[in-house]
Motif scaffolding. Structure first.
Motif: not given
Length: 481
Positions: A291-293, A352-354, A359-361, A440-443
């Motif tokens: 669901q998250a992805y 490592w849990d990131s 968020s999905r975005a 371009p990898a967002g965060p």
């Protein structure tokens, strides 16, 4: 784990008078010792530190004449440094050694030690020199160091060689002949070997992925734009943390697709557990991740009354998959990694849990970064860790690699040793010609941190320009893609 100690210094760190252990032919074992860790500035440690500093002045200034007046330097004021001391059964300080990061500022995984000293009357009786060196070795590696050197007087070089140290080059320190020696650190190579070494022999003749994609994270399906990949979670992890295992079964597959520039289509799962309740915990984590992805579970298989097991297959689409072996000597290496989050509880230094808080975005931005940038080669960081995965990319590309330790994006909560060998939530290694645009990898953080070179294996480049071997040769034995 094997540790390492570095006695290198810009000033002399005399080891010539430290005798490591009892004389030859001595039958009785040395009296028991106690090794303690002290820290500069800790009130309770001040008497022992004072005794250690007095002993240093006695040996290095008065006895050996290597310093004028005092041997203290900036490391004695650096709170990152610590001292290990050896005490006799009666509590007397017999000797000590100082160790800590080699450079001011951030700890880059290069530790140095120095001022190894043992009281004149106790240099043979207790074996304090040996005990201090071994304790410092273990301590440094436990702190995440990946490099440790020792500047030793040439006449004691054989003693260090017998302990496994390697001679690097001769030096002159304080007018005396010394040798720079290095303790071989096998942490990265051991991880790569344990997780990937058997792949070549096991998969010989199968050519998984097909020509140009052998050993890739996924396999292009002939006659289509589909890419398929499959990952199984270690059974002990499924037993220990079923919800997290379920989440990770999605995470590793979507990262595999992302490394090939493929857009996820759906998942198929195979779940086994001792009962419905346990299987439900696995599927709960898998469901949350899907669901998250935003990736549907298309179907699968569930079996109860058996030992825990979990594997997931993912399908994605791309007309032009990005290969893992498309790099060439001269290409720049880039690491793009999500530094958010922290160590998964119970897996400190290993996982490592990131992703669970993204968020999905944000997740979509990271997963689409390879497709957007179209580098020459890409691999997501696997169980072999950052350095081991780089070795796999280089092997598939028919070359070697150099990783610039200080340029690797790294979270502040992780040591260099842990970060280069852990399983991160999202981390992508890419190779591209110089001047190519980043991902371009967002965060996620992204930086060039090395290059592909002729040869094989992976070497680490340090702030002083020194290169050390991390992975000495091919990782998998599968050869070029």
């Amino acid at each position: 784990m094997i540790g390492i100690i570095d006695f290198s210094s810009r000033q002399a760190d005399p080891l010539g008078e430290v005798l490591l252990g009892a004389p030859a032919g001595h039958q009785a074992g040395p009296p028991p010792l106690r090794i303690e860790e002290l820290r500069f500035g800790e009130a309770g440690d001040r008497p022992a530190l004072a005794a250690y500093l007095d002993l240093r002045r006695e040996v290095f200034v008065a006895e050996q004449g290597l310093f004028a007046g005092d041997d203290r330097d900036w490391r004695d004021e650096d709170p990152r440094h610590r001292v290990l001391i050896a005490r006799s059964p009666q509590g007397d300080v017999l000797g000590g050694v100082r160790l800590g990061p080699a450079t001011p500022g951030a700890d880059v995984g290069w530790w140095v030690g120095g001022r190894l000293v043992v009281r004149r009357d106790d240099r043979r009786a207790h074996g304090a020199g040996t005990a201090l060196i071994l304790a410092a070795c273990a301590h440094a590696e436990g702190a995440g160091a990946l490099r440790f050197d020792a500047t030793v007087q040439t006449r004691v070089e054989p003693l260090f060689a017998r302990l496994g140290w390697q001679a690097i080059r001769p030096l002159t320190v304080a007018g005396a002949a010394h040798t720079l020696m290095r303790w071989p650190i096998g942490r990265i190579a051991a991880l790569a070997g344990a997780t990937k070494r058997e792949l070549g022999p096991l998969l010989a003749g199968l050519s998984p992925g097909g020509a140009g994609f052998v050993g890739d994270d996924g396999a292009p399906v002939p006659g289509s734009d589909l890419v398929a990949c499959c990952d199984a979670i270690v059974p002990s992890m499924v037993e220990r943390d079923p919800d997290w295992a379920g989440w990770c079964s999605v995470l590793v597959n979507v990262n595999d697709l992302a490394a090939m520039g493929a857009e996820p289509v759906g998942l198929l799962d195979a779940v086994a557990g001792r009962d419905g309740s346990f299987a439900g915990r696995i599927l709960g984590g898998l469901r949350r991740a899907s669901q998250a992805y935003g990736i549907p579970v298309l179907g699968g298989h569930t079996q109860l009354g058996v030992p825990a097991a979990l594997s997931v297959t993912a399908l994605g689409r791309t007309p032009e998959p990005v290969p893992g072996g498309g790099g060439r000597p001269g290409h720049r290496i880039r690491l793009t990694a999500d530094l958010g989050g922290g160590w998964r509880p119970g897996y400190a230094g290993r996982q490592w849990d990131s992703t669970t808080t993204r968020s999905r975005a944000e997740l979509a931005a990271m997963l689409g970064s390879v497709a957007a940038a179209r580098p020459a080669a890409a691999k997501d960081v696997s169980m072999a860790g950052i350095a081991g995965t780089l070795g796999m990319l280089a092997e598939a590309s028919g070359c070697g690699a150099v990783l610039d330790v200080t340029a690797v994006p790294r979270p502040g909560a992780a040591t260099v040793g842990d970060w280069l060998t852990c399983f991160p939530g999202f981390a992508m290694l890419t190779a591209a010609p110089p001047g190519a645009a980043g991902l371009p990898a967002g965060p996620a953080a992204s930086a060039e941190c090395g290059e592909l070179v002729a040869g094989a294996g992976v070497r680490l480049r340090w702030p002083d320009g020194e290169l050390t071997a991390a992975v000495p040769a091919a990782v998998t034995g599968m050869g070029t893609a």
